[in-house]
Scaffold this active site. Structure first.
Site, PDB file in Angstrom:
ATOM      1  N   HIS A  80      15.683  19.606 -21.478  1.00  0.00           N
ATOM      2  CA  HIS A  80      16.724  18.607 -21.192  1.00  0.00           C
ATOM      3  C   HIS A  80      17.961  19.049 -21.948  1.00  0.00           C
ATOM      4  CE1 HIS A  80      19.039  15.132 -20.514  1.00  0.00           C
ATOM      5  NE2 HIS A  80      19.051  14.785 -21.774  1.00  0.00           N
ATOM      6  N   ASP A 137      21.491  18.469 -23.100  1.00  0.00           N
ATOM      7  CA  ASP A 137      22.719  17.752 -23.427  1.00  0.00           C
ATOM      8  C   ASP A 137      23.732  18.830 -23.784  1.00  0.00           C
ATOM      9  OD1 ASP A 137      21.521  15.050 -23.357  1.00  0.00           O
ATOM     10  OD2 ASP A 137      20.333  15.843 -25.009  1.00  0.00           O
ATOM     11  N   ASP A 172      17.452  10.883 -18.815  1.00  0.00           N
ATOM     12  CA  ASP A 172      17.864  10.318 -20.096  1.00  0.00           C
ATOM     13  C   ASP A 172      18.917   9.236 -19.922  1.00  0.00           C
ATOM     14  OD1 ASP A 172      17.801  10.100 -22.829  1.00  0.00           O
ATOM     15  OD2 ASP A 172      19.106  11.822 -23.223  1.00  0.00           O
ATOM     16  N   HIS A 183      25.832  11.735 -20.300  1.00  0.00           N
ATOM     17  CA  HIS A 183      25.545  10.518 -21.055  1.00  0.00           C
ATOM     18  C   HIS A 183      25.908  10.622 -22.535  1.00  0.00           C
ATOM     19  CE1 HIS A 183      21.937  12.955 -20.401  1.00  0.00           C
ATOM     20  NE2 HIS A 183      21.626  12.706 -21.639  1.00  0.00           N
TER      21      HIS A 183
HETATM   22 ZN   LIG Z   1      20.236  13.525 -22.946  1.00  0.00          ZN
END
Ligand SMILES: [Zn+2]
Length: 904
Positions: A14, A16, A126, A352
């Protein structure tokens, strides 16, 4: 169907792009991960596939540093070993606009198809809650499932299954349904998206690992097909996963283990699901929880970021795209490449951890630059479109007011006719350097008595401000730059009935008749028009009477300040529960504008608030005391906090504009504006993604958080049958309807905190938001249920800036006033007008704000031929028949998102 268990292990990470580290630090790690991934795919045919986190931008980020790896990436994507898309980035759904959510899907899918394959998974691993129209958007895009990590029980703050008694769904699989009735298979990461992380190869360790993991998998599964996500946040790839799978097979011969992917997993899962899957409706906002793990206060972390985003989105989708489309319908090229670049630059701020304001300071500094870059491109597209259009408008009608008539065009790029105050800077005379500048003549150029007229000769009161002489320049397309000096004036007036998705041309002309001396101020500390009467009280709050139904609202706009000892994710009031308000503060009130078309007061509060939290907070942060358990109060030391509020009433407006400015030097606090509605109702209405969502005023029984803040886009509204109050905003995404017996709407104006939160201590001094701030709201009283969608239209218009352009006196093929898009449907909200990059067709979009059937009537656009019903990814669905007056009529279901294409 057999009962054999199938464990689908999906390799992923994941990613970010920026969060507890600045973008480039995470970027460097991404390059390493991708190098290793490509190497593994090449060397090990048993390492079947990798899921690239549902966002195509990872590929761009990699190529930025490794441009020579494009072919390799393409090869593995085409071979089905790298699974990419459908999104461009993993957005926060509630803090980005409706159209931004669609653009994210459109550009992501387009890029994925160009790369050679698309993973048709509605991937929200997420997201801090999920939008209610998610299933409708995905279904229209041909995606029949959604995978998400939050929003419904049974997940808690640490992302683990809680032992709460009642689950919203007994399984991690469910049917998720939008208010229009569209549904997709919803798959909840009940044990989070790291539940198959670091699978051991060693038999002894593997035995222990699988005993534990198999039993957790058992708990919520509705099918023998079980999902294990091999990866986590920024997780490096497990290259020995194939060996680990071999070990598992040896230990559990009765279970099937595969190195799987989402396509395979979803297909198997769908074929094996029971009939009793529960239907979960609409928004997934963790409402069935204790309220402490919702992460909802990211809506007010770093408010300045949200304000910049609101403006950036509005300029692109509500100004640049419509204006470029008007120009396109009149023979100009449509700048697909520039708009895509501007959108992608803006969307790089939409992940996010970015738009939520929950990263370290460096991240948000870089975001400010991206907002500016995107805005500059949008402005360039706007200027080019205005130049092209203005030259085509016939303004000769203004010749009769004399040679020195200064013509200009006011563009309304909202979906409804619009009336309101506009300002424009005009050059009364220009001297180009190439022809010689006569400075004295410029300075003495006579402006005379002037008034604004429209083409029909209607006169408008105007305020003309002499700006003196100014330097400026043109940048012609085929010539060197052309500098000039100008004699400049700024004029302000109320433009009336500018057509929807169109324009109206006016001119500033000499006038011998004196202007009307009307005023909207009937007495001290009051203003009034045909719709509203407003009284400003001693404490600076407003008493507003809706003259249409006689209803009066008291004490609107009291400010409230509380201590905040939480973090960027969550608000937690200081332990002393000290709440300050301006209720007992005497405000200084003065008139700052009094014209025939508008009146404004300046209200000043010389207030004092604690300078920060008590010293204990820093210690609690350093010692990783969870925010819920903190005992810090507010400092005993107060500092001055001056709030200057400008309230404005326009002559023909049914709303009041409120603009508050302050220089914040206090830390660890939250500032809100309060609007008591005193309207009895159990629910309120709020602008969300393609939906005016109805939410309960009372949270669920298990909700223990005293705060019940929620997300909003353009407005929040409280109404019953007879009476209503809408509060609209610009980039203020957090509100609460207070449980105070008066259904007070509280809007967060500022939240100052000193740390990121989540899994450690990450100081964020800039999240204290020290310095100058200006926030904008609009108060709109209305006549309740039957009048509510009118209030929503007004709030949507409030989001969109006016566009104005000076033009010469000349011939042209376009009339002096025009609407490019004529439509009618009382309860639909207009959303988008743009050109499709794939087909060159003009695409228009609306959504139904209500739960009632509607009918949309649209006139076929000039310059296009037939119309068709499209979906959100701009694919033709069915041809629409037009009647003899070239109008297309189509039924619209409750809450439906409707896109109509016009063939070029
Ligand atoms: Zn995230």
């Amino acid at each position: 169907m057999t009962d054999q268990k199938h464990i689908h292990i999906i390799s992923h990470t994941h990613w970010d792009r920026e969060w507890y580290l600045p973008y480039e630090k995470h970027h460097v790690l991404l390059i390493k991960l991708m190098d290793r991934l490509l190497d593994t795919l090449e060397k090990d045919p048993e390492f079947k596939s990798f899921h690239l986190d549902g966002q195509t931008i990872i590929l761009d980020d990699y190529l930025q540093v490794r441009p020579n790896r494009r072919e390799k990436l393409e090869k593995y994507i085409r071979e089905g070993r790298l699974h990419i898309g459908p999104w461009y980035i993993l957005q926060d759904e509630f803090l980005t606009s409706s159209e931004a959510n669609i653009r994210n899907l459109q550009y992501g899918m387009k890029d994925a198809i160009q790369w050679g394959g698309i993973s048709k998974v509605g991937y929200f691993p997420d997201s801090f809650g999920n939008m209610g129209q998610g299933p409708q958007i995905l279904s229209q895009a041909g995606i029949n499932n959604a995978v998400f990590g939050r929003g419904v029980k049974p997940t808690g703050f640490n992302n683990m299954v809680s032992d709460a008694e009642q689950y919203e769904s007994p399984y991690s699989e469910m049917l998720w349904r939008s208010p229009d009735g569209s549904s997709v298979l919803g798959i909840l990461f009940a044990n989070w998206y790291c539940n198959g992380n670091e699978v051991p190869v060693d038999e002894k360790q593997a035995k222990q690992y699988w005993e534990q993991h198999l039993s957790s998998l058992e708990k919520y599964a509705a099918s023998p097909h079980r999902l294990m996500m091999n990866g986590c946040d920024h997780q490096p790839i497990q290259i020995d996963l194939p060996e680990a799978i071999e070990t598992a097979k040896k230990l559990y011969p009765e279970i099937s283990f595969t190195h799987s992917n989402f396509n395979e997993y979803v297909e198997n899962l769908t074929a094996s699901l029971p009939n009793d899957l529960k239907v979960i409706d609409g928004e997934l906002r963790s409402q069935q929880t204790d309220g402490w793990g919702t992460l909802v206060n990211t809506a007010s972390a770093r408010v300045y970021i949200k304000q910049m985003n609101q403006l950036g989105q509005a300029l692109l989708e509500k100004v640049a795209e419509p204006l470029a489309t008007f120009a396109y319908l009149n023979g100009e090229e449509y700048n697909h490449h520039l708009l895509e670049y501007a959108w992608k630059t803006l969307m790089q701020n939409h992940p996010h951890d970015s738009i939520c304001g929950c990263s370290v300071d460096e991240v948000h500094r870089e975001m400010v630059t991206r907002f500016e870059k995107s805005k500059h491109v949008a402005e360039a597209v706007i200027d080019e479109s205005l130049e092209a259009l203005s030259n085509k408008i016939d303004t000769t009608v203004f010749e009769k007011w004399g040679e020195d008539a200064l013509a200009f065009t006011v563009y309304n790029t909202t979906g409804w006719d619009r009336t309101g105050t506009v300002s424009i800077t005009l050059d009364a005379r220009r001297d180009y350097f190439s022809e010689g500048v006569k400075k004295q003549e410029l300075k003495q150029f006579p402006l005379g008595e002037r008034i604004v007229v429209d083409e029909a000769g209607t006169e408008y009161s105007v305020t003309v401000e002499d700006l003196g002489i100014a330097f400026d320049y043109d940048l012609p397309e085929e010539k060197f730059r052309q500098p000039y000096m100008a004699r400049r004036v700024r004029l302000t007036f109320e433009a009336e009935q500018v057509p929807a998705m169109g324009y109206k041309t006016f001119a500033l002309v000499q006038s011998s008749s004196s202007q009307k001396q009307d005023s909207l101020i009937p007495g001290e500390n009051q203003f009034e028009n045909d719709f509203l009467h407003v009284n400003i009280n001693e404490n600076g709050s407003l008493t507003v009477t809706n003259k249409v139904n006689g209803r009066t609202f008291e004490e609107l706009g009291v400010y409230e300040d509380t201590g905040d000892i939480g973090n960027e994710y969550m608000y937690k009031q200081s332990h002393d529960q000290k709440t300050l308000t301006t209720k007992d503060v005497i405000a200084n009130v003065k008139v700052v504008e009094d014209t025939a078309y508008q009146a404004a007061y300046e209200i000043t509060h010389e207030w004092e608030i604690p300078k920060s939290a008590s010293e204990l907070l820093e210690q609690e942060q350093k010692e990783l005391v969870g925010f819920k358990g903190r005992k810090s109060g507010r400092s005993e030391e107060n500092i001055p906090f001056k709030i200057t509020t400008i309230v404005t009433l326009e002559k023909n407006s049914k709303g009041i504009n409120v603009e508050a400015s302050f220089n914040n030097q206090a830390k660890d606090h939250r500032l809100r504006a309060l609007f008591p509605t005193a309207i009895q109702t159990d629910v309120h209405h709020v602008d969300s993604i393609f939906e005016v969502a109805t939410r309960s005023n009372q949270p669920s029984e298990e909700w223990t958080n005293p705060d019940n803040s929620q997300h909003q886009q353009a407005f929040v509204d409280v109404h019953n049958e007879e009476d209503g109050l809408t509060v609209a905003n610009l980039g203020l995404n957090e509100y609460e309807v207070l449980r105070d017996g008066r259904n007070t709407i509280a809007i967060t104006l500022l939240r100052s905190v000193g740390e990121l939160g989540d899994w450690g201590h990450f100081p964020t001094p800039e999240a204290q938001c020290l310095g100058e701030h200006t926030v904008s709201l609009r108060i709109y009283p209305h006549a309740g249920e039957g009048d509510a969608t009118k209030a929503y239209q007004d709030a949507y218009q409030f989001q969109v800036p006016w566009t104005v352009k000076q033009t010469g006196i000349h011939d042209g093929e376009l009339p002096a006033a025009k609407s490019f898009l004529e439509w009618n449907a009382p309860n639909l909200a207009f959303s988008s007008l743009k050109v499709s990059g794939q087909t060159g067709d003009v695409l228009t979009r609306w959504f139904n704000m209500t739960n009632e059937n509607n009918s949309l009537l649209v006139r076929t656009l000039n310059g296009t031929s037939s119309a068709y019903k499209s979906n959100v990814i701009e694919e033709k669905q069915e041809t629409l028949q037009s009647n003899e007056s070239s109008k297309v009529q189509m039924p619209v279901k409750p809450y439906e998102i409707v896109t109509i294409g016009f063939e070029k």
